[in-house]
Every structure is written in C-alpha cells, then in structure tokens.
Design an enzyme around this catalytic site. Structure first.
Site, PDB file in Angstrom:
ATOM      1  N   GLY A  46     -36.096  64.472 -55.194  1.00 23.89           N
ATOM      2  CA  GLY A  46     -36.792  64.932 -56.388  1.00 23.89           C
ATOM      3  C   GLY A  46     -36.840  63.833 -57.429  1.00 23.89           C
ATOM      4  O   GLY A  46     -35.994  62.929 -57.425  1.00 23.89           O
ATOM      5  N   GLN A  51     -37.727  60.076 -65.693  1.00 26.06           N
ATOM      6  CA  GLN A  51     -36.982  59.061 -64.934  1.00 26.06           C
ATOM      7  C   GLN A  51     -37.792  57.781 -64.721  1.00 26.06           C
ATOM      8  O   GLN A  51     -37.223  56.738 -64.417  1.00 26.06           O
ATOM      9  CB  GLN A  51     -36.538  59.616 -63.577  1.00 26.06           C
ATOM     10  CG  GLN A  51     -35.467  60.686 -63.689  1.00 26.06           C
ATOM     11  CD  GLN A  51     -35.045  61.170 -62.324  1.00 26.06           C
ATOM     12  OE1 GLN A  51     -35.678  62.040 -61.740  1.00 26.06           O
ATOM     13  NE2 GLN A  51     -33.989  60.591 -61.779  1.00 26.06           N
ATOM     14  N   CYS A  88     -28.210  61.614 -58.276  1.00 29.11           N
ATOM     15  CA  CYS A  88     -29.422  61.444 -59.077  1.00 29.11           C
ATOM     16  C   CYS A  88     -29.870  59.993 -58.964  1.00 29.11           C
ATOM     17  O   CYS A  88     -29.038  59.085 -59.033  1.00 29.11           O
ATOM     18  CB  CYS A  88     -29.116  61.794 -60.530  1.00 29.11           C
ATOM     19  SG  CYS A  88     -30.521  61.584 -61.633  1.00 29.11           S
ATOM     20  N   LEU A  89     -31.171  59.781 -58.825  1.00 30.10           N
ATOM     21  CA  LEU A  89     -31.691  58.418 -58.722  1.00 30.10           C
ATOM     22  C   LEU A  89     -31.418  57.619 -60.001  1.00 30.10           C
ATOM     23  O   LEU A  89     -31.385  56.395 -59.971  1.00 30.10           O
ATOM     24  CB  LEU A  89     -33.191  58.435 -58.410  1.00 30.10           C
ATOM     25  CG  LEU A  89     -33.566  59.013 -57.036  1.00 30.10           C
ATOM     26  CD1 LEU A  89     -35.076  59.124 -56.899  1.00 30.10           C
ATOM     27  CD2 LEU A  89     -32.992  58.164 -55.902  1.00 30.10           C
ATOM     28  N   HIS A 130     -32.063  70.847 -61.050  1.00 28.86           N
ATOM     29  CA  HIS A 130     -31.728  69.468 -61.441  1.00 28.86           C
ATOM     30  C   HIS A 130     -32.924  68.795 -62.121  1.00 28.86           C
ATOM     31  O   HIS A 130     -32.784  68.192 -63.189  1.00 28.86           O
ATOM     32  CB  HIS A 130     -31.295  68.706 -60.182  1.00 28.86           C
ATOM     33  CG  HIS A 130     -30.996  67.253 -60.391  1.00 28.86           C
ATOM     34  ND1 HIS A 130     -29.737  66.720 -60.195  1.00 28.86           N
ATOM     35  CD2 HIS A 130     -31.786  66.217 -60.758  1.00 28.86           C
ATOM     36  CE1 HIS A 130     -29.780  65.413 -60.463  1.00 28.86           C
ATOM     37  NE2 HIS A 130     -31.016  65.078 -60.792  1.00 28.86           N
ATOM     38  N   GLU A 131     -34.096  68.919 -61.509  1.00 31.70           N
ATOM     39  CA  GLU A 131     -35.277  68.232 -62.055  1.00 31.70           C
ATOM     40  C   GLU A 131     -35.747  68.867 -63.366  1.00 31.70           C
ATOM     41  O   GLU A 131     -36.160  68.164 -64.282  1.00 31.70           O
ATOM     42  CB  GLU A 131     -36.413  68.202 -61.032  1.00 31.70           C
ATOM     43  CG  GLU A 131     -36.091  67.501 -59.707  1.00 31.70           C
ATOM     44  CD  GLU A 131     -35.511  66.108 -59.846  1.00 31.70           C
ATOM     45  OE1 GLU A 131     -35.797  65.414 -60.847  1.00 31.70           O
ATOM     46  OE2 GLU A 131     -34.741  65.709 -58.953  1.00 31.70           O
ATOM     47  N   HIS A 134     -33.857  67.561 -66.246  1.00 34.75           N
ATOM     48  CA  HIS A 134     -34.313  66.248 -66.722  1.00 34.75           C
ATOM     49  C   HIS A 134     -35.352  66.392 -67.839  1.00 34.75           C
ATOM     50  O   HIS A 134     -35.408  65.571 -68.754  1.00 34.75           O
ATOM     51  CB  HIS A 134     -34.968  65.454 -65.581  1.00 34.75           C
ATOM     52  CG  HIS A 134     -34.001  64.648 -64.759  1.00 34.75           C
ATOM     53  ND1 HIS A 134     -33.238  63.631 -65.288  1.00 34.75           N
ATOM     54  CD2 HIS A 134     -33.704  64.684 -63.433  1.00 34.75           C
ATOM     55  CE1 HIS A 134     -32.506  63.087 -64.323  1.00 34.75           C
ATOM     56  NE2 HIS A 134     -32.759  63.709 -63.190  1.00 34.75           N
TER      57      HIS A 134
HETATM   58 ZN    ZN Z   1     -31.891  63.342 -61.400  1.00 40.78          ZN
END
Ligand code: ZN
Length: 164
Positions: A46, A51, A88-89, A130-131, A134
């Site tokens: 995701g 991000q 998380c990226l 999670h997304e 963000h």
């Molecule tokens: Zn993330």
C-alpha cells in the site's frame, strides 16, 4: 510512469492532513500510476499520496486481491481484532506490533470519481487502516503496541535460535 521518491519518517509532510480530491486531472491519473509503480518496485502492499509528498486523499493498495485506488476513503465500519507486525515504506527496515480491526467497510471514489464500497478482512483491512491513517498524518508507531524493532536484527536473532 515513474518511480517517485518516498518520504521517510522525520519529514514534516507525513504529519500533515491531506486534502479531499475534488476532481481528477490528467496529472492526478499519472500520479496514481506512479504510486502503483513505486509501490510494486519497493514491494509494498500500500502507498498513500503524502508518502510521495502530495497532500491528497488518495491511496493505492494491492495485497494480492488486485490493485485498488481509494480516493477520499472513509472507513464506515470496523469490527473484530487482529494483532500482527506492521511495516511502512516510510519507515524502512522497521516493524512493530499493531492491533487493528480484522474487518472494515470502506467507502471511496474510484479513478472515475464513482463511489464504491469495499469489505475487507485480514491483511487487506489492515492495509486500509494503515493507509487511511497516513491521510491524517498518523504513522503506525503512533498506534503500535510496542517499540519499533529492527527487521534485520530480528532475522539474525531467528537464525541464531535456529542454530542452537
Ligand atoms: Zn505506511
């Protein structure tokens, strides 16, 4: 399509609230394509627009159930509970244990700005939570049950245990 730079924790933009999308432009469509390419390239499941430095309420998710674009997503139902490691990226090589609902219903717009509803369970539900966080400037360590752990160290420990 292009790979975009992923912002990492410490970057102020990750803490800001993203703005709702009012209309889809060609530029936004290109950005969504880039988000998918960036997510697949980095082996994420995701990615949220902030991000890559864009404060718009857009997330892309693919947990193996097909690619999904969520524009202006709203989680309308949450039930059950799951506890597991999350990464998380924007927080490379770290994980922490996070408890999330096991089942969510999410309403959003697709790339044609048509409303749709998704019912998700397990990893898909986790990814949606999670997304969506963000988009409100929330990162998973804020909601984790414990401290961040180093992915590499954890793997080494497991190897040592296996050797013993
Ligand atoms: Zn993330």
């Amino acid at each position: 399509m292009a790979i975009r730079n992923i912002r990492v924790m410490g970057d102020d933009i990750l803490r800001k609230t993203s703005k709702p999308v009012k209309k889809i432009t060609e530029r936004t469509k290109i950005m969504i394509d880039d988000m998918f390419e960036t997510m697949y390239e980095t082996q994420g499941v995701g990615l949220a627009a902030p991000q890559i430095g864009v404060l718009k309420r857009i997330v892309v998710i693919d947990v193996g159930e097909g690619p999904y674009v969520f524009i202006n997503p709203v989680i309308t139902e949450k039930s059950g509970e799951q506890t597991g490691e999350e990464g998380c990226l924007s927080i490379p090589n770290k994980v922490a244990e996070v408890t999330r609902p096991n089942h969510v219903v999410c309403e959003a717009l697709n790339e044609e700005m048509k409303p749709f509803t998704v019912e998700a369970e397990g990893l898909f539900a986790r990814a949606i939570c999670h997304e969506c966080d963000h988009l409100d400037g929330i990162l998973y360590p804020d909601v984790a049950n414990g401290p961040l752990m180093d992915l590499a160290e954890e793997e080494e420990e497991q190897e040592q245990e296996e050797q013993e």
